[in-house]
Enzyme design. Structure first.
Site, PDB file in Angstrom:
ATOM      1  N   CYS A 135       0.785  -1.179  -0.102  1.00 54.29           N
ATOM      2  CA  CYS A 135       0.066  -0.019   0.002  1.00 54.29           C
ATOM      3  C   CYS A 135       0.867   1.133  -0.136  1.00 54.29           C
ATOM      4  O   CYS A 135       0.595   2.208  -0.631  1.00 54.29           O
ATOM      5  CB  CYS A 135      -0.888  -0.034   1.412  1.00 54.29           C
ATOM      6  SG  CYS A 135      -0.111  -0.156   2.823  1.00 54.29           S
TER       7      CYS A 135
ATOM      8  N   HIS B 273      -2.892   0.998   6.592  1.00 53.11           N
ATOM      9  CA  HIS B 273      -3.153   0.936   5.324  1.00 53.11           C
ATOM     10  C   HIS B 273      -2.851   2.566   4.815  1.00 53.11           C
ATOM     11  O   HIS B 273      -3.405   3.383   5.532  1.00 53.11           O
ATOM     12  CB  HIS B 273      -4.557   0.824   4.834  1.00 53.11           C
ATOM     13  CG  HIS B 273      -4.799   0.678   3.335  1.00 53.11           C
ATOM     14  ND1 HIS B 273      -4.028   0.269   2.655  1.00 53.11           N
ATOM     15  CD2 HIS B 273      -5.819   1.268   2.567  1.00 53.11           C
ATOM     16  CE1 HIS B 273      -4.220   0.350   1.234  1.00 53.11           C
ATOM     17  NE2 HIS B 273      -5.696   1.091   1.391  1.00 53.11           N
TER      18      HIS B 273
ATOM     19  N   ASP C  94      -7.285   5.732  -3.751  1.00 48.75           N
ATOM     20  CA  ASP C  94      -6.423   4.791  -3.384  1.00 48.75           C
ATOM     21  C   ASP C  94      -5.964   3.879  -4.568  1.00 48.75           C
ATOM     22  O   ASP C  94      -6.905   3.219  -5.192  1.00 48.75           O
ATOM     23  CB  ASP C  94      -7.106   3.682  -2.152  1.00 48.75           C
ATOM     24  CG  ASP C  94      -6.429   3.011  -1.573  1.00 48.75           C
ATOM     25  OD1 ASP C  94      -5.107   2.533  -2.114  1.00 48.75           O
ATOM     26  OD2 ASP C  94      -7.039   2.241  -0.523  1.00 48.75           O
TER      27      ASP C  94
ATOM     28  N   THR D  31     -15.413  -2.098  19.548  1.00 48.73           N
ATOM     29  CA  THR D  31     -16.004  -1.543  18.407  1.00 48.73           C
ATOM     30  C   THR D  31     -15.229  -0.318  17.843  1.00 48.73           C
ATOM     31  O   THR D  31     -15.735   0.260  16.917  1.00 48.73           O
ATOM     32  CB  THR D  31     -17.334  -1.427  18.453  1.00 48.73           C
ATOM     33  OG1 THR D  31     -17.794  -0.507  19.535  1.00 48.73           O
ATOM     34  CG2 THR D  31     -18.108  -2.789  18.783  1.00 48.73           C
TER      35      THR D  31
END
Length: 710
Positions: A278, A337, A360, A421
């Site tokens: 990436c 990322h 991206d 979460t």
């Protein structure tokens, strides 16, 4: 005969490269052609065979791309008498001395970018063909208020358009590391290569004239570049590889910048360069977009979700030791990322969505049949407006998906395990303007995690996604084992267990050393509880894909009322050294099984540290050699040889430099000196990597401020 004898000719053209280059901030491009920016005037001086008559005007023609036409806005014909500053191309006389004429040409702020042919003729020569003056290159213009890519801040333009080096942040949320990257957009041939990337795109191959006519639009151009930087659907620049095997190519961690990659792709007749991950895709795309004139930065997202089925939830299936069941788990959460943001207006969405746009180039999921992503408005992501173009649901999930862990039983039933979460989308980072510090921009992508507003936005996004009217999607999504997740599953909070747990590092985790940690458990209740703790550990890639198990043990612990206890954990170097990847990462997991059936999963990502120091021994001056001293340490308990320093830096040395390092005894420290001769002034980035066949690369960089003269 007399009229023909008096026919006027252009005998010489002065493109005024210094003047135009300074005015257009393009003087760094080493191209044979003049490089200018759209929406801004540029001057050229024409030497004529005689003085033009007062009623004679020059008629100019500009053309770009194949089958250029005025209908497609790839051709324009205009003359010096047009002084009304119309919407199209214009020309005006600046000065005239005898047979020398200086004219000022201006392109519209929405002109097609690319390589142009300029020709001219005199208005009195209707029957004669144009005189070809030469070619110039037109770029986007962040300095022009009418250009869609306009950026108001001069400091930001210097950083996001003109800075040819930068920093990419990697690592894990709790241990973020800076890696230097040489964008090198002003290096030899790079602009030509960037333009050729557009010409290699499938849309150009299919319909060249139409494709070129769309290059006025930064939305179109950035979407093409997003697809072309990876090689998945075309002869793109970089081929991805995430399995830790890099035979026949270069490991992604060995690249120090974009220049060598782009040059290799171009010289290799557009054969994809092996290999990238990436940050490589993001570094290359940043080079291309800055080179074309679009303000662009590199952004790192820690704990980044890869939501394969786009249900805004990362569903992880684990066994009773907390180990990921890869055959069931389709989604993933990467340690980090890296993508890009570019700054431009969204004429397709409206002014509320202007500004930073996510792009991206890493090939993760297809968008309209092609591996690309974006541009997705950051403002739209923050507000949960995921129905807007382009690829909103995928980007929203990357930064704000809920992370749900399911314990998979042998009877193929599943049980939701409590986990965080708030885990996805942490410490979203980019390089600061004008310095090497890290700026946290998480607030641009979402409201504070766990806040009422953030939960409202998440709920809004889920409802939009599952609304048949809004998206035409089915109302349930098939998951592992043939089970389906419904909208209510995603909005239902998990029940908190009666204990808490976290891993604590007792000693800095150094490459080549044993790891010493502890799992800290705390009883939140006023009653005693028994806890069964199943521990596992594995070397991993930065995508969190496990490589090899290095820890597997169980403990039973009694926790008294409100009591805290530690379980010590030790992993020897010999246990992990053979299976450690170049990412230098280890994942620990503890599945805590509490009485009354409660379950808690605790995870810890560890990045092993290493060491390199770079010092410049004296002032750095253009054209004068200066000595650099690099100090390195052999991080392992073995004698190593065949080590080398790999050195790179735009404006500091030509290409790459390789310097042999003497044999190093176990954990020996040594210093190596070499000279560099800067060719450009200003802040310059020098990157130095210690490369060895015995351990992963040790990377370092330093900023050198180069003076013009002593």
């Amino acid at each position: 005969m007399r009229g023909q004898a008096q026919r006027i000719r252009v005998t010489k053209v002065d493109w005024q490269r210094l003047r135009n280059g300074a005015a257009h901030h393009t003087q760094e491009y080493p191209c044979p052609e003049l490089v200018i920016r759209r929406g801004q005037s540029f001057s050229l001086t024409l030497e004529l065979s005689r003085d033009p008559d007062c009623e004679e005007t020059l008629i100019f023609t500009v053309e770009t791309g194949p089958r250029a036409s005025e209908a497609l806005h790839t051709k324009a014909v205009f003359q010096t008498s047009e002084l009304d500053g119309g919407e199209g191309w214009t020309a005006a006389k600046e000065a005239q001395m005898e047979n020398t004429l200086t004219v000022s040409l201006t392109s519209p702020p929405n002109a097609v970018i690319g390589r142009y042919l300029l020709s001219t003729r005199l208005s009195s020569h209707r029957k004669h063909s144009n005189r070809r003056l030469g070619e110039f290159i037109l770029l986007f213009n962040p300095w022009c208020a009418e250009d869609d890519v306009f950026l108001a801040s001069e400091e930001e333009r210097q950083e996001y358009v003109l800075n040819d080096s930068g920093i990419i942040f990697r690592g894990v949320e709790k241990h973020i590391r800076a890696q230097g990257w040489n964008y090198g957009q002003f290096e030899e041939d790079i602009l030509n290569i960037c333009l050729s990337i557009l010409d290699r795109s499938p849309s150009h191959q299919d319909n060249p004239a139409t494709d070129v006519s769309c290059r006025h639009d930064p939305i179109y151009v950035t979407r093409v570049i997003s697809a072309m930087v990876n090689s998945n659907n075309d002869q793109g620049v970089v081929q991805g590889q995430w399995q830790g095997r890099y035979g026949g190519g270069t490991s992604p961690l060995h690249w120090r910048g974009s220049v060598a990659i782009l040059q290799k792709w171009f010289k290799g007749r557009h054969k994809p360069v092996k290999y990238g991950q990436c940050w490589v895709f993001a570094g290359v795309m940043c080079t291309v977009l800055r080179c074309l004139g679009i303000a662009t930065r590199v952004v790192s997202n820690f704990n980044s979700a890869h939501d394969t089925d786009q249900n805004l939830s990362v569903d992880k299936y684990v066994d009773f030791f907390g180990r990921t069941l890869e055959d069931l788990t389709e989604d993933s959460m990467w340690n980090f990322h890296v993508w890009n943001e570019s700054w431009f207006a969204r004429q397709d969405l409206g002014p509320s969505y202007n500004g930073w746009q996510v792009l991206d180039a890493t090939p993760q999921e297809e968008s309209e049949g092609v591996f690309r992503c974006g541009p997705a408005s950051v403002a739209a992501i923050r507000e949960g407006d995921i129905h807007l173009a382009h690829d909103g649901p995928f980007v929203f999930a990357e930064v704000n998906a809920d992370y749900i862990t399911w314990l998979w039983h042998e009877d193929e039933s599943r049980e939701r395990v409590y986990s965080d979460t708030k885990k996805i989308g942490r410490c979203i980072s980019t390089k600061a303007v004008g310095s090497d510090s890290r700026v946290d921009i998480t607030g641009l992508y979402k409201y504070p995690e766990g806040s009422r507003k953030e939960r409202q936005v998440y709920s809004k996004a889920v409802k939009r996604l599952f609304s048949v009217e809004a998206s035409g999607r089915r109302t349930q999504i098939r998951r592992a084992g043939g089970r389906c997740l419904r909208r209510d599953d995603l909005l239902e909070p998990a029940t908190k267990p009666s204990i808490t747990g976290k891993f604590k590092v007792l000693e800095p985790p150094m490459l080549g050393h044993d790891l010493r940690l502890a799992l800290c458990l705390a009883n939140l209740t006023s009653r005693a509880q028994w806890v069964r703790v199943n521990l596992s550990g594995a070397t991993i890639l930065y995508t969190r894909k496990p490589v090899a198990e290095i820890l597997h043990e169980s403990h039973t612990v009694r926790l008294g009322p409100k009591e805290e206890k530690r379980i010590p954990i030790a992993i020897s170097y010999s246990k992990y050294k053979e299976d450690l990847t170049e990412d230098k990462k280890i994942l620990l997991a503890a599945m805590c099984l509490v009485t009354k059936g409660e379950k808690l999963l605790v995870e810890k990502d560890i990045t092993l540290e290493d060491f390199i120091t770079i010092k410049v021994l004296g002032p750095a001056v253009v054209g004068v050699a200066v000595t650099v001293e690099v100090t390195v340490v052999n991080p392992i308990l073995e004698r190593v040889k065949d080590c080398a320093l790999m050195v790179e830096g735009s404006g500091l040395l030509q290409g790459q430099l390789s310097i042999n390092v003497p044999t190093l005894e176990p954990q020996e420290r040594t210093s190596v000196q070499f000279d560099i001769t800067p060719s450009k002034s200003g802040a310059r980035q020098l990157q130095v990597d210690l490369v060895s066949p015995h351990f992963p690369d040790v990377k370092g960089f330093v900023i050198i401020h180069v003076a013009t003269t002593k």
